[in-house]
Scaffold this active site. Structure first.
Site, PDB file in Angstrom:
ATOM      1  N   LEU A 122       0.828  -1.215   0.000  1.00 38.35           N
ATOM      2  CA  LEU A 122       0.000   0.000   0.000  1.00 38.35           C
ATOM      3  C   LEU A 122       0.858   1.259   0.000  1.00 38.35           C
ATOM      4  CD1 LEU A 122      -2.747  -1.140   2.549  1.00 38.35           C
ATOM      5  CD2 LEU A 122      -2.781  -1.262   0.047  1.00 38.35           C
ATOM      6  N   TYR A 136      -9.260  -2.633  13.490  1.00 40.66           N
ATOM      7  CA  TYR A 136      -9.230  -3.161  14.857  1.00 40.66           C
ATOM      8  C   TYR A 136      -8.461  -2.239  15.817  1.00 40.66           C
ATOM      9  CZ  TYR A 136      -4.869  -5.515  13.285  1.00 40.66           C
ATOM     10  OH  TYR A 136      -3.631  -5.806  12.774  1.00 40.66           O
ATOM     11  N   PRO A 180      -7.862   1.143   7.184  1.00 39.39           N
ATOM     12  CA  PRO A 180      -8.274   0.274   6.074  1.00 39.39           C
ATOM     13  C   PRO A 180      -8.753  -1.088   6.567  1.00 39.39           C
ATOM     14  CG  PRO A 180      -5.949   0.994   5.841  1.00 39.39           C
ATOM     15  CD  PRO A 180      -6.380   1.241   7.263  1.00 39.39           C
TER      16      PRO A 180
HETATM   17  C1  HXC Z   1       5.230 -16.158  16.395  1.00 40.81           C
HETATM   18  C2  HXC Z   1       6.859 -14.807  15.463  1.00 40.81           C
HETATM   19  C3  HXC Z   1       6.287 -14.972  14.163  1.00 40.81           C
HETATM   20  C4  HXC Z   1       5.119 -15.805  14.062  1.00 40.81           C
HETATM   21  C5  HXC Z   1       8.010 -13.675  13.994  1.00 40.81           C
HETATM   22  N1  HXC Z   1       7.926 -14.000  15.285  1.00 40.81           N
HETATM   23  N2  HXC Z   1       7.023 -14.247  13.283  1.00 40.81           N
HETATM   24  N3  HXC Z   1       6.339 -15.384  16.555  1.00 40.81           N
HETATM   25  N4  HXC Z   1       4.629 -16.368  15.198  1.00 40.81           N
HETATM   26  N5  HXC Z   1       4.513 -16.009  12.889  1.00 40.81           N
HETATM   27  C6  HXC Z   1       8.827 -13.615  16.377  1.00 40.81           C
HETATM   28  C7  HXC Z   1      10.237 -14.167  16.152  1.00 40.81           C
HETATM   29  O1  HXC Z   1      10.316 -15.521  16.536  1.00 40.81           O
HETATM   30  C8  HXC Z   1      11.086 -13.240  17.033  1.00 40.81           C
HETATM   31  O2  HXC Z   1      11.001 -13.559  18.387  1.00 40.81           O
HETATM   32  C9  HXC Z   1      10.355 -11.922  16.896  1.00 40.81           C
HETATM   33  O3  HXC Z   1       9.028 -12.206  16.422  1.00 40.81           O
HETATM   34  C10 HXC Z   1      11.025 -10.986  15.886  1.00 40.81           C
HETATM   35  O4  HXC Z   1      11.140 -11.678  14.664  1.00 40.81           O
HETATM   36  P1  HXC Z   1      12.293 -11.345  13.618  1.00 40.81           P
HETATM   37  O5  HXC Z   1      12.046 -12.179  12.422  1.00 40.81           O
HETATM   38  O6  HXC Z   1      13.630 -11.439  14.279  1.00 40.81           O
HETATM   39  O7  HXC Z   1      12.023  -9.772  13.358  1.00 40.81           O
HETATM   40  P2  HXC Z   1      12.306  -8.840  12.131  1.00 40.81           P
HETATM   41  O8  HXC Z   1      13.340  -9.451  11.220  1.00 40.81           O
HETATM   42  O9  HXC Z   1      12.543  -7.492  12.668  1.00 40.81           O
HETATM   43  O10 HXC Z   1      10.932  -8.885  11.300  1.00 40.81           O
HETATM   44  C11 HXC Z   1       9.778  -8.255  11.767  1.00 40.81           C
HETATM   45  C12 HXC Z   1       8.489  -9.036  11.463  1.00 40.81           C
HETATM   46  C13 HXC Z   1       8.413  -9.453   9.982  1.00 40.81           C
HETATM   47  C14 HXC Z   1       7.339  -8.137  11.895  1.00 40.81           C
HETATM   48  C15 HXC Z   1       8.482 -10.292  12.329  1.00 40.81           C
HETATM   49  O11 HXC Z   1       7.197 -10.148   9.766  1.00 40.81           O
HETATM   50  C16 HXC Z   1       8.468  -8.261   9.052  1.00 40.81           C
HETATM   51  O12 HXC Z   1       9.561  -7.833   8.665  1.00 40.81           O
HETATM   52  N6  HXC Z   1       7.312  -7.666   8.692  1.00 40.81           N
HETATM   53  C17 HXC Z   1       7.217  -6.445   7.873  1.00 40.81           C
HETATM   54  C18 HXC Z   1       6.067  -6.475   6.915  1.00 40.81           C
HETATM   55  C19 HXC Z   1       4.727  -6.823   7.508  1.00 40.81           C
HETATM   56  O13 HXC Z   1       4.614  -7.386   8.610  1.00 40.81           O
HETATM   57  N7  HXC Z   1       3.670  -6.527   6.724  1.00 40.81           N
HETATM   58  C20 HXC Z   1       2.325  -6.818   7.113  1.00 40.81           C
HETATM   59  C21 HXC Z   1       1.645  -5.600   7.629  1.00 40.81           C
HETATM   60  S1  HXC Z   1      -0.043  -5.967   7.475  1.00 40.81           S
HETATM   61  P3  HXC Z   1      12.080 -14.535  19.149  1.00 40.81           P
HETATM   62  O14 HXC Z   1      11.793 -14.357  20.608  1.00 40.81           O
HETATM   63  O15 HXC Z   1      11.801 -15.915  18.646  1.00 40.81           O
HETATM   64  O16 HXC Z   1      13.446 -14.039  18.762  1.00 40.81           O
HETATM   65  C22 HXC Z   1      -0.936  -5.193   8.629  1.00 40.81           C
HETATM   66  C23 HXC Z   1      -2.410  -5.270   8.260  1.00 40.81           C
HETATM   67  C24 HXC Z   1      -3.385  -5.319   9.366  1.00 40.81           C
HETATM   68  O17 HXC Z   1      -0.459  -4.636   9.573  1.00 40.81           O
HETATM   69  C25 HXC Z   1      -4.844  -5.418   8.968  1.00 40.81           C
HETATM   70  C26 HXC Z   1      -5.257  -6.399   7.925  1.00 40.81           C
HETATM   71  C27 HXC Z   1      -6.739  -6.447   7.638  1.00 40.81           C
HETATM   72  P1  NAP Z   2       3.725  -4.439   3.433  1.00 40.60           P
HETATM   73  O1  NAP Z   2       3.837  -4.367   1.950  1.00 40.60           O
HETATM   74  O2  NAP Z   2       4.364  -5.580   4.131  1.00 40.60           O
HETATM   75  O3  NAP Z   2       4.247  -3.072   4.013  1.00 40.60           O
HETATM   76  C1  NAP Z   2       4.932  -2.903   5.204  1.00 40.60           C
HETATM   77  C2  NAP Z   2       6.142  -2.035   4.913  1.00 40.60           C
HETATM   78  O4  NAP Z   2       6.755  -1.648   6.137  1.00 40.60           O
HETATM   79  C3  NAP Z   2       7.198  -2.730   4.084  1.00 40.60           C
HETATM   80  O5  NAP Z   2       7.523  -1.930   2.974  1.00 40.60           O
HETATM   81  C4  NAP Z   2       8.413  -2.848   5.015  1.00 40.60           C
HETATM   82  O6  NAP Z   2       9.621  -2.663   4.294  1.00 40.60           O
HETATM   83  C5  NAP Z   2       8.148  -1.676   5.963  1.00 40.60           C
HETATM   84  N1  NAP Z   2       8.777  -1.880   7.258  1.00 40.60           N
HETATM   85  C6  NAP Z   2       8.607  -2.912   8.127  1.00 40.60           C
HETATM   86  N2  NAP Z   2       9.374  -2.757   9.200  1.00 40.60           N
HETATM   87  C7  NAP Z   2      10.052  -1.595   9.022  1.00 40.60           C
HETATM   88  C8  NAP Z   2      11.004  -0.883   9.789  1.00 40.60           C
HETATM   89  N3  NAP Z   2      11.426  -1.360  10.961  1.00 40.60           N
HETATM   90  N4  NAP Z   2      11.483   0.291   9.316  1.00 40.60           N
HETATM   91  C9  NAP Z   2      11.071   0.776   8.112  1.00 40.60           C
HETATM   92  N5  NAP Z   2      10.172   0.144   7.337  1.00 40.60           N
HETATM   93  C10 NAP Z   2       9.676  -1.021   7.790  1.00 40.60           C
HETATM   94  O7  NAP Z   2       2.184  -4.462   3.898  1.00 40.60           O
HETATM   95  P2  NAP Z   2       0.937  -3.519   3.534  1.00 40.60           P
HETATM   96  O8  NAP Z   2      -0.236  -4.404   3.541  1.00 40.60           O
HETATM   97  O9  NAP Z   2       1.228  -2.696   2.353  1.00 40.60           O
HETATM   98  O10 NAP Z   2       0.843  -2.605   4.838  1.00 40.60           O
HETATM   99  C11 NAP Z   2       1.012  -1.194   4.771  1.00 40.60           C
HETATM  100  C12 NAP Z   2       0.269  -0.530   5.906  1.00 40.60           C
HETATM  101  O11 NAP Z   2      -1.121  -0.740   5.766  1.00 40.60           O
HETATM  102  C13 NAP Z   2       0.632  -1.041   7.295  1.00 40.60           C
HETATM  103  O12 NAP Z   2       0.608   0.039   8.217  1.00 40.60           O
HETATM  104  C14 NAP Z   2      -0.498  -1.984   7.612  1.00 40.60           C
HETATM  105  O13 NAP Z   2      -0.687  -2.154   8.990  1.00 40.60           O
HETATM  106  C15 NAP Z   2      -1.642  -1.219   6.979  1.00 40.60           C
HETATM  107  N6  NAP Z   2      -2.829  -2.013   6.703  1.00 40.60           N
HETATM  108  C16 NAP Z   2      -2.807  -2.937   5.716  1.00 40.60           C
HETATM  109  C17 NAP Z   2      -3.968  -3.646   5.441  1.00 40.60           C
HETATM  110  C18 NAP Z   2      -4.029  -4.650   4.330  1.00 40.60           C
HETATM  111  O14 NAP Z   2      -5.050  -5.312   4.196  1.00 40.60           O
HETATM  112  N7  NAP Z   2      -3.013  -4.775   3.512  1.00 40.60           N
HETATM  113  C19 NAP Z   2      -5.116  -3.430   6.198  1.00 40.60           C
HETATM  114  C20 NAP Z   2      -5.097  -2.481   7.225  1.00 40.60           C
HETATM  115  C21 NAP Z   2      -3.931  -1.770   7.459  1.00 40.60           C
HETATM  116  P3  NAP Z   2      11.025  -3.349   4.712  1.00 40.60           P
HETATM  117  O15 NAP Z   2      10.752  -4.788   4.959  1.00 40.60           O
HETATM  118  O16 NAP Z   2      11.915  -3.065   3.535  1.00 40.60           O
HETATM  119  O17 NAP Z   2      11.499  -2.617   5.919  1.00 40.60           O
END
Ligand code: HXC
Ligand code: NAP
Length: 285
Positions: A21, A149, A190
């Site tokens: 997004l 939420y 969203p």
């Molecule tokens: C349980 C988990 C887990 C899982 C990670 N962890 N995934 N625990 N179940 N599925 C735990 C790990 O074991 C670790 O703890 C800790 O979380 C940190 O994990 P790392 O992998 O070391 O962290 P990091 O590399 O910083 O990565 C962060 C992350 C990863 C959040 C875990 O998923 C990420 O990079 N996400 C970025 C993009 C993202 O999440 N996009 C979605 C947003 S959608 P321990 O103790 O084991 O070391 C969103 C939409 C909401 O927000 C609404 C939708 C309708």
């Molecule tokens: P996404 O593509 O996974 O976006 C998350 C972004 O955050 C990635 O580009 C990631 O890039 C960046 N990010 C994660 N950790 C970071 C850090 N420590 N520092 C800087 N950047 C970081 O997922 P998305 O669905 O587009 O989500 C975007 C936003 O929309 C989020 O706030 C999410 O909660 C919200 N949202 C999404 C939905 C949905 O249905 N998709 C619904 C409600 C709300 P790097 O990994 O390169 O850092």
């Protein structure tokens, strides 16, 4: 929907702007004339996205690697943006981390990881931008991406729910405090919009998506352009008198889940005659 160039002359920083997004909103801002600065942890990803958007729109897009959990890195992004474009007008706090899990299975570090990215990352970047705007007397705009939420809470994404509720309160609190500096803060909540990042972590199983669609009155997920247009409005001067508010964009999903009798959707049309007869009979007693 918008006049071309309505964001011309504005510089907007988008955290997490390389994917999903954040990328879609960055592209829309750039299309409408803004200088966009995208930032996230993975430099190859943001650089590729910056090049792709810039090629499409003809406007400059700057990629600056940073981790929102590190306050000094956020300040460095801001400085680089000012150095490149002369000023910064908007901040879109979009970066997030999230995954589904029963809460009792989470380690302490898992909770910290999500809260550090979502809540502290948004707070830290907002503070850096706010200090810069106050010092330079710039009317800045912050837009925070939360979720539906953030209002209700939700099981299985507890760290995210806590963090997003905090970001919503950050929006409301600072809108009151910083209005005197002409700084506006708003949020978008969203519902589901398909992205690779969210789908891999929140709907990782067969049948997850069908269940989801069924809960949404409009019976579809959101389109990125719908969110990008709303974000543009809230970033632009056309929303100049809106601050401290949150707009839900979810096809009705949140309210449908909350309304006491919305489950009656399951009742078949032919069953309603019998139900009405039963109620009328009771009325006669
Ligand atoms: C349980 C988990 C887990 C899982 C990670 N962890 N995934 N625990 N179940 N599925 C735990 C790990 O074991 C670790 O703890 C800790 O979380 C940190 O994990 P790392 O992998 O070391 O962290 P990091 O590399 O910083 O990565 C962060 C992350 C990863 C959040 C875990 O998923 C990420 O990079 N996400 C970025 C993009 C993202 O999440 N996009 C979605 C947003 S959608 P321990 O103790 O084991 O070391 C969103 C939409 C909401 O927000 C609404 C939708 C309708
Ligand atoms: P996404 O593509 O996974 O976006 C998350 C972004 O955050 C990635 O580009 C990631 O890039 C960046 N990010 C994660 N950790 C970071 C850090 N420590 N520092 C800087 N950047 C970081 O997922 P998305 O669905 O587009 O989500 C975007 C936003 O929309 C989020 O706030 C999410 O909660 C919200 N949202 C999404 C939905 C949905 O249905 N998709 C619904 C409600 C709300 P790097 O990994 O390169 O850092």
């Amino acid at each position: 929907m918008f006049k071309e160039n309505i964001l011309k002359g504005k510089t907007i920083i988008v955290t997490g702007g390389g994917t999903g997004l954040g990328k879609s909103m960055s592209e829309r801002f750039s299309e409408l004339g803004a200088n966009v600065v995208i930032t996230s942890r993975k430099s190859e990803v943001i650089e590729k996205t910056a090049e792709e958007i810039s090629k499409k729109t003809g406007n400059s897009v700057l990629a600056v690697q940073s981790d929102v959990r590190k306050p000094f890195q956020n300040e460095a992004v801001l400085e680089k943006a000012v150095e490149t474009f002369g000023r910064v007008d908007g901040l879109l706090n979009n970066a997030a981390g999230n995954f589904i899990s029963p809460t009792e299975r989470l380690s302490y570090k898992a909770f910290d990881t999500i809260v550090d990215i979502v809540l502290k990352g948004s707070y830290n970047f907002t503070l850096a931008a706010g200090k810069y705007w106050i010092k330079n007397k710039i009317a800045g705009t912050v837009l925070n991406i939360v979720t539906t939420y953030a209002f209700t809470g939700s099981g299985f994404v507890v760290p995210s729910a806590i963090a997003k509720a905090g970001v919503l309160n950050l929006t409301r609190s600072l809108a009151a405090e910083w209005g005197k500096y002409n700084i506006r803060l708003n949020a978008i909540a969203p519902g589901p919009f398909p992205t690779k990042g969210a789908w891999e972590r929140l709907f990782p199983g067969a049948g997850f998506e069908d269940k989801l669609i069924n809960k949404i009155p409009l019976k579809r997920v959101g389109e990125h352009s719908e969110l990008a247009n709303l974000a543009t409005y809230l970033m632009s001067d056309f929303s100049g008198y809106i601050t401290g508010d949150v707009i839900t964009i979810d096809g009705g999903e949140r309210l449908a889940g909350a309304g006491e009798f919305n489950w009656l959707e399951e009742i078949k049309p032919e069953q309603w005659d019998e139900i009405a007869a039963r109620i009328k009979q009771a009325n006669k007693k």
